[in-house]
Design a protein around this motif. Structure first.
Motif, mmCIF file in Angstrom:
data_model
loop_
_atom_site.group_PDB
_atom_site.id
_atom_site.type_symbol
_atom_site.label_atom_id
_atom_site.label_comp_id
_atom_site.label_asym_id
_atom_site.label_seq_id
_atom_site.Cartn_x
_atom_site.Cartn_y
_atom_site.Cartn_z
ATOM 1 N N GLU B 99 0.836 -1.198 0.000
ATOM 2 C CA GLU B 99 0.000 0.000 0.000
ATOM 3 C C GLU B 99 0.874 1.253 0.000
ATOM 4 O O GLU B 99 1.876 1.318 0.726
ATOM 5 C CB GLU B 99 -0.889 0.018 1.267
ATOM 6 N N ASP B 101 0.282 4.814 1.105
ATOM 7 C CA ASP B 101 -0.696 5.614 1.851
ATOM 8 C C ASP B 101 -0.193 7.065 1.865
ATOM 9 O O ASP B 101 0.501 7.489 2.784
ATOM 10 C CB ASP B 101 -0.797 5.035 3.266
ATOM 11 N N GLU B 103 -1.750 9.909 2.153
ATOM 12 C CA GLU B 103 -2.298 10.815 3.163
ATOM 13 C C GLU B 103 -1.523 10.719 4.479
ATOM 14 O O GLU B 103 -1.246 11.733 5.131
ATOM 15 C CB GLU B 103 -3.775 10.500 3.390
ATOM 16 N N ASN B 104 -1.176 9.486 4.853
ATOM 17 C CA ASN B 104 -0.402 9.306 6.097
ATOM 18 C C ASN B 104 1.101 9.298 5.856
ATOM 19 O O ASN B 104 1.878 9.105 6.796
ATOM 20 C CB ASN B 104 -0.817 8.014 6.792
ATOM 21 N N GLU B 105 1.499 9.456 4.597
ATOM 22 C CA GLU B 105 2.906 9.494 4.215
ATOM 23 C C GLU B 105 3.648 8.240 4.681
ATOM 24 O O GLU B 105 4.704 8.297 5.334
ATOM 25 C CB GLU B 105 3.573 10.786 4.729
ATOM 26 N N MET B 178 2.743 -6.865 16.586
ATOM 27 C CA MET B 178 2.773 -5.587 15.876
ATOM 28 C C MET B 178 3.484 -4.572 16.774
ATOM 29 O O MET B 178 3.122 -4.401 17.941
ATOM 30 C CB MET B 178 1.331 -5.163 15.601
ATOM 31 N N ASN B 181 3.362 2.135 15.287
ATOM 32 C CA ASN B 181 2.022 2.529 14.847
ATOM 33 C C ASN B 181 2.152 3.493 13.684
ATOM 34 O O ASN B 181 3.240 3.998 13.409
ATOM 35 C CB ASN B 181 1.281 3.182 16.020
ATOM 36 N N LEU B 182 1.024 3.729 13.035
ATOM 37 C CA LEU B 182 1.028 4.617 11.871
ATOM 38 C C LEU B 182 1.525 6.013 12.216
ATOM 39 O O LEU B 182 2.040 6.733 11.370
ATOM 40 C CB LEU B 182 -0.394 4.752 11.325
ATOM 41 N N ALA B 183 1.345 6.390 13.478
ATOM 42 C CA ALA B 183 1.753 7.721 13.905
ATOM 43 C C ALA B 183 3.261 7.820 14.094
ATOM 44 O O ALA B 183 3.805 8.917 14.188
ATOM 45 C CB ALA B 183 1.042 8.076 15.212
ATOM 46 N N GLY B 184 3.947 6.668 14.178
ATOM 47 C CA GLY B 184 5.398 6.685 14.308
ATOM 48 C C GLY B 184 5.886 7.146 15.670
ATOM 49 O O GLY B 184 7.002 7.642 15.796
ATOM 50 N N ARG B 211 8.218 5.320 6.606
ATOM 51 C CA ARG B 211 7.901 6.748 6.481
ATOM 52 C C ARG B 211 8.386 7.268 5.129
ATOM 53 O O ARG B 211 9.523 7.008 4.723
ATOM 54 C CB ARG B 211 8.592 7.528 7.600
ATOM 55 N N THR B 213 9.380 10.435 2.719
ATOM 56 C CA THR B 213 9.918 11.785 2.857
ATOM 57 C C THR B 213 9.588 12.576 1.598
ATOM 58 O O THR B 213 9.730 12.052 0.488
ATOM 59 C CB THR B 213 11.450 11.724 3.043
#
Lengths: 345, 475
Positions: B99, B101, B103-105, B178, B181-184, B211, B213
């Motif tokens: 994927e 993504d 929007e969430n970079e 896991m 998280n998506l937020a890093g 992530r 850049t």
């Protein structure tokens, strides 16, 4: 105890461990005491704020090693002589010691421009009840020798050992820092934030802040060269050197001070949802910082959990956020080696 | 209780064709990019999903058979070579970008995806994946996770640990966890930060969230040609001292220049050149203009012979191709080469290079230097002829002496290639006994039986696994 060798620190702490064990207490190591979590067990508080020696600083290497009790402002005053700094600005404007910032997993608003504070931590000197005095990491900006053990000391509140010295990567101080603010309707501010990211990148910080009863505020801060600031002033207006972060007055501590993060997709939704908490979101990274009542903090923790975000208490009560059982096993085994009798909580 | 029929059980999970035991089929797996040690795996398994990885791991763990994951096998420290009769889980079939993504970079990938393919996939959206090891045309992101890989551009953008926000991993017991998280952001212990760079000794990554850049608005690539290595080193320090952190700051010495000019991407360096700096500055366009101008001034104050600014993207691409193929180009000036990887404090660069030159003289070998000067990460390339056993021994000893210099100057035995097999004993140079115990406790916390990638990273006594063929020092 202010002046002392590595050995004397270790010997002194060994005696403190013995006394804590004897008293059936838990040892709570404090820098300045701002980032304290409530404990249900009897606590012996041990202050490190006087451990403030500079151990090594080589401006050309962009590295510095100092004792853990040194205040960030003290360190930055030394680094400023060489136009360098540790760019860590926490939204509540409170001071932190180096060890305190590491142990509490503190981070600041300038992550968009400089990355997370934890990425600056190159090495730690630690005294543990189980393994004695140990050196973790290295003193150079790049190192993959062995496990990255300093990482598990970040945010774990000294539960594995007492940090006595910290080695950090430092940054050059930018020639100019300049800021702009806008207030008003959330959707208009979000559009503006998006435009700012297209206009220039990366901003040192691009924050949306909210206090109960006041307007939403967008603040953009650029660190860089004068030419760029001239260009931004042409596009955004005059701005100012250090425009305030919050709309009304200074930061007010509520029962829970928290930090966390959320995926970028959910940032606007959170700002629409939040009501009773003071909250600031860094728009480039999704990092949050705020303050709320206990019940509001619990609601926020649940909301963030449902939106793939993270919530962590900086100071206040333990809200009982659970860890994965497999990770609890790994943590338990680590504790058995580093702190077998649970002196450090 | 050890299972005797583990091989049959593995075949049931991944299919008969995806379990290799034929000696000829195992041969390519007997070493990786570190060719000084060979060791044939007991078997190679090719799973194609997280569930298959977890099931394979459970079978092997129950049978008490050690195992490790392998991607492209480009490790330069022996990290992907199977010791102690270990089974290799080759993750080449898990090579999908799952994927993008925007929007969430974040981009979500399987571990077998080749590093450079990630940047190619996200470029159309205005992003790139920052860690860019020189082997990025071949190395996989799972290997990058294991080794915490860097690359020329990590001077500004950071290494792998700074760019993985979440990971799905399989533990030694076959459990799936896991992390991140998506937020890093971290919550609780930063397990993800600990596991990245653990050289495959703690977990196997099966899915990674990386992530993205934003591509910089502008960049400028600069070549600086020097008549003296010392002056080039001093220019590096002066650039950093001026408060400039370029995106990349690379250096090659005369022997390395000779090699790359014989390779497929010659730049046209003068034959008598002693050192070249390849510098890249990027960011907002005004920043880049001003910074590039300042870098030029600094270079001219350090007796640079010539400064060239890339005028086209083709020129920039060629300069980088020239640099990134430097290791391979050594084959054009020597039958074999051995890459070292050590770090020194940047201010010690002139001293370190002088001492490496003295080591080359002492052992009567040639050493080329191609390295990330901006962060003091040295890559001396020790040239040798494998048909000369004495020379091989001299090269190994010279490599060890170089690491001793790095530690003596306050640095590290490895900046990006890892400890692996190669530097396991050198760990004692950098860390004391207590420090090593603290690291061993991490291993015990995640893998108490020592089944995951044994014989790597930590200098411990060998364990009592059933052994396949043992490691052989090549000479």
């Amino acid at each position: 105890m202010k002046r002392g060798s590595v050995e004397s620190r270790a010997n002194h702490l060994a005696a403190v461990f013995d006394q804590t064990r004897h008293d059936h207490h838990v040892l709570c190591v404090e820098g300045l005491g701002h980032r304290r979590r409530e404990s249900t067990r009897p606590v012996t508080v041990y202050k490190t704020a006087e451990w403030d020696r500079m151990i090594a600083y080589e401006p050309a290497d962009l590295t510095v090693t100092a004792e853990s009790g040194m205040r960030l402002s003290t360190l930055n005053a030394i680094l400023a002589e060489h136009d360098q700094w540790i760019p860590l600005w926490v939204a509540d404007d409170k001071e932190d010691t180096l060890g305190g910032a590491v142990s509490a997993g503190i981070d600041g608003l300038w992550q968009g421009g400089y990355g997370p504070f934890r990425d600056r931590i190159l090495g730690l000197r630690v005294v543990t009840p189980g393994l004695g005095a140990i050196e973790l990491g290295s003193h150079v900006v790049k190192n993959v020798a062995g496990y990255n053990v300093p990482r598990i000391f970040v945010g774990t509140r000294g539960a594995l050992g007492v940090i006595t010295a910290v080695t950090l990567k430092v940054s050059p101080r930018p020639p100019i820092c300049w800021s702009w603010v806008w207030e008003g309707d959330l959707s208009a501010l979000m559009r503006r934030a998006h435009e700012l990211r297209e206009l220039a990148w990366p901003w040192a910080a691009l924050t949306l802040s909210y206090q109960p009863g006041s307007e939403m505020r967008l603040r953009a801060e650029w660190h860089g060269r004068r030419e760029t600031v001239r260009y931004l002033v042409e596009n955004l207006g005059a701005g100012g050197h250090e425009l305030p972060l919050w709309t009304e007055g200074p930061w007010i501590d509520r029962a829970v001070v928290f930090k966390g993060a959320l995926p970028r997709r959910a940032m606007g939704e959170l700002l629409e949802w939040v009501d009773e908490a003071a909250l600031i979101i860094e728009w480039q990274t999704g990092r949050i910082f705020g303050s709320a009542s206990r019940s509001e903090a619990q609601r926020l923790a649940i909301w963030l959990g449902e939106h793939q975000g993270v919530f962590d208490v900086v100071s206040g009560p333990d809200l009982g956020i659970a860890m994965n059982p497999i990770l609890i096993d790994a943590w338990t085994r680590l504790k058995e080696a580093y702190d077998p009798e649970g002196i450090l909580g | 209780m050890r299972q005797q029929n583990w091989l049959e059980d593995l075949k049931k999970i991944v299919g008969v064709r995806n379990v290799l035991t034929d000696p000829m089929a195992l041969l390519p797996y007997s070493y990786d990019g570190y060719t000084l040690v060979e060791s044939t795996p007991r078997a190679v398994v090719l799973p194609q999903s997280r569930d298959e990885v977890a099931a394979v791991v459970k079978i092997l763990a129950r049978a008490e058979i050690p195992f490790l994951a392998r991607g492209a096998g480009t490790s330069l420290s022996g990290g992907a070579t199977a010791l102690e009769g270990a089974v290799i889980l080759h993750l080449s079939r898990m090579n999908h970008i799952l994927e993008i993504d925007v929007e969430n970079e974040v981009v979500v990938v399987e571990p077998g995806v080749v590093n450079v393919h990630i940047t190619k996939a996200v470029e159309p959206y205005g992003y790139f994946y920052a860690p860019d090891p020189s082997s990025q045309q071949a190395c996989t992101i799972g290997g990058n996770f294991a080794e915490n890989s860097g690359g020329p551009h990590c001077l500004k953008y950071g290494v792998t640990v700074n760019h993985i926000v979440a990971a799905e991993v399989v533990t030694v017991d076959g459990d799936v966890v896991m992390l991140g998280n998506l937020a890093g952001e971290i919550d609780g212990p930063d397990w993800l930060g600990l596991l990245i760079g653990s050289e495959g000794t703690l977990v196997i990554a099966t899915k990674l969230w990386l992530r993205l850049t934003k591509q910089p608005a502008s960049s400028q690539t600069i070549l600086a040609l020097f008549d003296e290595v010392d002056e080039a080193s001093r220019a590096v320090s002066a650039i950093v001292a001026a408060g400039i952190i370029p995106a990349a700051l690379e250096m090659m010495d005369q022997l390395a220049i000779d090699a790359v000019e014989r390779g497929p991407y010659p730049v046209g360096y003068p034959a008598d050149l002693r050192a070249v700096l390849l510098i890249e500055v990027d960011g907002e366009r005004h920043e880049v203009l001003e910074t590039a101008r300042e870098v030029e001034e600094i270079l001219h104050s350090h007796r640079v012979r010539e400064v060239r600014l890339a005028r086209t993207s083709e020129e920039k691409t060629r300069w980088w191709a020239n640099r990134k193929t430097a290791f391979g180009a050594m084959g054009l000036i020597s039958p074999q080469y051995y890459v070292q990887d050590g770090v020194i404090p940047r201010s010690q660069l002139p001293e370190a290079l002088a001492r490496i030159a003295a080591i080359a003289k002492r052992y009567d070998i040639r050493i080329a230097n191609v390295f990330h000067a901006g962060d003091g990460n040295l890559h001396p390339l020790l040239l040798y002829d494998g048909r000369d056993p004495q020379m091989v021994q001299r090269v190994i000893q010279a490599g060890s002496d170089i690491l001793a210099v790095c530690v003596e100057l306050g640095g590290s035995i490895t900046g990006e290639h890892g400890v692996g097999i190669e530097k396991i004993e050198d760990m004692r140079r950098q860390f004391g006994e207590g420090d090593l115990k603290a690291q061993a406790a991490v291993k015990t916390a995640w893998d108490s039986e020592g089944l995951l990638n044994p014989g790597k990273l930590l200098p411990t006594a060998p364990r009592c696994h059933e052994t396949g063929s043992g490691p052989v020092k090549r000479d």
